[in-house]
Design a protein around this motif. Structure first.
Motif, PDB file in Angstrom:
ATOM      1  N   UNK A   1      48.987  51.676  55.793  1.00 47.95           N
ATOM      2  CA  UNK A   1      49.043  50.272  56.080  1.00 47.95           C
ATOM      3  C   UNK A   1      47.778  49.477  55.285  1.00 47.95           C
ATOM      4  N   UNK A   2      46.582  50.010  55.545  1.00 51.78           N
ATOM      5  CA  UNK A   2      45.650  49.205  55.029  1.00 51.78           C
ATOM      6  C   UNK A   2      45.617  49.399  53.314  1.00 51.78           C
ATOM      7  N   UNK A   3      45.894  50.453  52.948  1.00 50.54           N
ATOM      8  CA  UNK A   3      46.144  50.549  51.253  1.00 50.54           C
ATOM      9  C   UNK A   3      47.033  49.572  50.792  1.00 50.54           C
ATOM     10  N   UNK A   4      48.266  49.680  51.886  1.00 49.80           N
ATOM     11  CA  UNK A   4      49.381  48.597  51.324  1.00 49.80           C
ATOM     12  C   UNK A   4      48.989  47.257  51.293  1.00 49.80           C
ATOM     13  N   UNK A   5      48.054  46.818  52.353  1.00 48.92           N
ATOM     14  CA  UNK A   5      47.778  45.485  52.323  1.00 48.92           C
ATOM     15  C   UNK A   5      46.794  45.055  51.238  1.00 48.92           C
ATOM     16  N   UNK A   6      46.211  46.021  50.971  1.00 48.42           N
ATOM     17  CA  UNK A   6      44.885  45.658  49.537  1.00 48.42           C
ATOM     18  C   UNK A   6      45.873  45.956  48.449  1.00 48.42           C
ATOM     19  N   UNK A   7      46.929  46.634  48.159  1.00 48.22           N
ATOM     20  CA  UNK A   7      47.580  46.830  47.094  1.00 48.22           C
ATOM     21  C   UNK A   7      48.555  45.660  46.680  1.00 48.22           C
ATOM     22  N   UNK A   8      49.292  45.514  47.680  1.00 52.35           N
ATOM     23  CA  UNK A   8      50.568  44.701  47.552  1.00 52.35           C
ATOM     24  C   UNK A   8      50.064  43.149  47.130  1.00 52.35           C
ATOM     25  N   UNK A   9      50.892  42.415  46.135  1.00 57.37           N
ATOM     26  CA  UNK A   9      50.567  41.228  45.855  1.00 57.37           C
ATOM     27  C   UNK A   9      51.585  40.078  46.202  1.00 57.37           C
ATOM     28  N   UNK A  10      51.318  38.938  46.574  1.00 55.43           N
ATOM     29  CA  UNK A  10      52.098  37.805  46.960  1.00 55.43           C
ATOM     30  C   UNK A  10      52.276  36.851  45.995  1.00 55.43           C
TER      31      UNK A  10
ATOM     32  N   UNK B   1      47.757  21.305  39.594  1.00 51.30           N
ATOM     33  CA  UNK B   1      47.796  21.770  38.231  1.00 51.30           C
ATOM     34  C   UNK B   1      46.910  22.986  37.943  1.00 51.30           C
ATOM     35  N   UNK B   2      46.120  23.412  38.489  1.00 56.87           N
ATOM     36  CA  UNK B   2      45.367  24.626  38.352  1.00 56.87           C
ATOM     37  C   UNK B   2      46.527  25.585  38.803  1.00 56.87           C
ATOM     38  N   UNK B   3      47.189  25.458  39.847  1.00 54.63           N
ATOM     39  CA  UNK B   3      48.432  26.340  40.339  1.00 54.63           C
ATOM     40  C   UNK B   3      49.362  26.453  39.207  1.00 54.63           C
ATOM     41  N   UNK B   4      49.682  25.671  38.485  1.00 55.08           N
ATOM     42  CA  UNK B   4      50.698  25.804  37.528  1.00 55.08           C
ATOM     43  C   UNK B   4      50.123  26.670  36.471  1.00 55.08           C
ATOM     44  N   UNK B   5      48.751  26.283  35.980  1.00 58.20           N
ATOM     45  CA  UNK B   5      48.463  27.215  34.896  1.00 58.20           C
ATOM     46  C   UNK B   5      48.481  28.728  35.315  1.00 58.20           C
ATOM     47  N   UNK B   6      47.990  29.031  36.672  1.00 62.67           N
ATOM     48  CA  UNK B   6      47.717  30.553  36.903  1.00 62.67           C
ATOM     49  C   UNK B   6      49.137  30.884  37.407  1.00 62.67           C
ATOM     50  N   UNK B   7      50.001  31.857  36.900  1.00 62.53           N
ATOM     51  CA  UNK B   7      51.263  32.353  37.027  1.00 62.53           C
ATOM     52  C   UNK B   7      51.166  33.873  37.558  1.00 62.53           C
ATOM     53  N   UNK B   8      50.066  34.159  37.471  1.00 65.09           N
ATOM     54  CA  UNK B   8      50.080  35.808  37.858  1.00 65.09           C
ATOM     55  C   UNK B   8      50.021  35.589  39.593  1.00 65.09           C
ATOM     56  N   UNK B   9      50.445  36.829  40.079  1.00 69.96           N
ATOM     57  CA  UNK B   9      50.295  37.018  41.529  1.00 69.96           C
ATOM     58  C   UNK B   9      48.845  37.354  42.025  1.00 69.96           C
ATOM     59  N   UNK B  10      48.640  37.109  43.349  1.00 74.44           N
ATOM     60  CA  UNK B  10      47.480  37.439  43.857  1.00 74.44           C
ATOM     61  C   UNK B  10      47.462  38.344  44.918  1.00 74.44           C
ATOM     62  N   UNK B  11      46.676  39.449  44.889  1.00 72.59           N
ATOM     63  CA  UNK B  11      46.830  40.353  46.060  1.00 72.59           C
ATOM     64  C   UNK B  11      46.530  39.784  47.490  1.00 72.59           C
ATOM     65  N   UNK B  12      47.314  40.400  48.435  1.00 75.37           N
ATOM     66  CA  UNK B  12      47.303  39.846  49.603  1.00 75.37           C
ATOM     67  C   UNK B  12      45.626  39.732  50.193  1.00 75.37           C
ATOM     68  N   UNK B  13      45.222  40.793  50.014  1.00 78.73           N
ATOM     69  CA  UNK B  13      43.872  40.760  50.367  1.00 78.73           C
ATOM     70  C   UNK B  13      42.888  39.630  49.769  1.00 78.73           C
ATOM     71  N   UNK B  14      43.232  39.432  48.584  1.00 79.62           N
ATOM     72  CA  UNK B  14      42.342  38.385  47.915  1.00 79.62           C
ATOM     73  C   UNK B  14      42.891  36.839  48.439  1.00 79.62           C
ATOM     74  N   UNK B  15      44.416  36.706  48.679  1.00 78.44           N
ATOM     75  CA  UNK B  15      44.579  35.440  49.164  1.00 78.44           C
ATOM     76  C   UNK B  15      44.129  35.225  50.615  1.00 78.44           C
ATOM     77  N   UNK B  16      44.189  36.261  51.408  1.00 76.42           N
ATOM     78  CA  UNK B  16      43.629  36.209  52.991  1.00 76.42           C
ATOM     79  C   UNK B  16      42.173  36.023  52.842  1.00 76.42           C
ATOM     80  N   UNK B  17      41.288  36.642  52.096  1.00 79.15           N
ATOM     81  CA  UNK B  17      40.051  36.415  52.039  1.00 79.15           C
ATOM     82  C   UNK B  17      39.754  35.027  51.391  1.00 79.15           C
ATOM     83  N   UNK B  18      40.456  34.566  50.446  1.00 80.25           N
ATOM     84  CA  UNK B  18      40.236  33.347  49.648  1.00 80.25           C
ATOM     85  C   UNK B  18      40.541  32.220  50.748  1.00 80.25           C
ATOM     86  N   UNK B  19      41.485  32.274  51.562  1.00 86.10           N
ATOM     87  CA  UNK B  19      41.766  31.141  52.357  1.00 86.10           C
ATOM     88  C   UNK B  19      40.867  31.126  53.559  1.00 86.10           C
TER      89      UNK B  19
END
Length: 216
Positions: free
Chosen positions: A153-162, A174-192
């Protein structure tokens, strides 16, 4: 008295540094997985198959409860379904939501199993041929939980992207429109979490974001 107060301060500071270290590690691992998604997918599949076999061996040789073992194997079958579209995940899909529920269920069921071991009736224990069950040590229980309950579960949380539109981001449209790639769940949670901390610090009159006000 003062030494005791100093120990409390040390515990709080140590805990803060521990949390920051874990968050930084999650962020780094998520970046690494994004660059090597296909090898990560193969690695996770092999680990899941290995864990399923390990559960079978624990039931066969160590007398683990059959129903709980079958439940855990079923849980890993559900975890495996998350890899079909790896590394992308729909946070409201039945598979992902079921995986979240099964993680908690596995933890509490196995915790209850180790915390409340089966004790035979008194007449059985008084039998001359009675052999008391082996009680796992603390290290064995920790290893079981770390490798067979929490690791995948921990590895999936880190690996999966949203996708960018699945979780709230505190970035300009505007920045969101330029960045079309997906972000990892861990990056999203830590970033928020980081953005919430920055926002709270600004309300208190402190600026912790080194890039605040800079045009990227």
């Amino acid at each position: 008295m003062f030494l005791q107060l100093l120990s409390y301060v040390g515990v709080v500071i140590g805990f803060i540094f521990l949390v920051l270290s874990i968050a930084s590690g999650l962020y780094y691992i998520s970046e690494l997985v994004e660059e090597h998604s296909e090898p990560t997918k193969r690695f996770l599949k092999r680990i899941i198959y290995g864990i399923i076999v390990t559960f079978g061996l624990l039931w066969l040789f160590d007398g683990f409860p059959l129903l709980l073992t079958i439940f855990s194997i079923f849980s890993y079958y559900i975890y495996l379904q998350n890899l079909h579209k790896f590394p992308y995940v729909d946070l409201i899909s039945p598979t992902f939501l079921a995986s979240c529920v099964l993680v908690l269920a596995n933890h509490f069921l196995w915790f209850n199993h180790f915390h409340n071991p089966y004790i035979p009736p008194l007449d059985v224990r008084l039998s001359p041929n009675y052999q008391p069950p082996r009680i796992p040590s603390f290290v064995e229980v920790c290893s079981f939980f770390g490798l067979l309950v929490w690791f995948i579960p921990f590895a999936l949380f880190v690996s999966l992207s949203a996708h960018d539109n699945l979780l709230p981001h505190h970035i300009d449209s505007e920045v969101a429109k330029d960045k079309k790639k997906n972000n990892g769940l861990a990056k999203v949670v830590v970033g928020n979490i980081r953005e919430y901390i920055y926002a709270i610090s600004r309300r208190l009159g402190y600026e912790l974001d080194p890039n605040h006000g800079h045009i990227i």
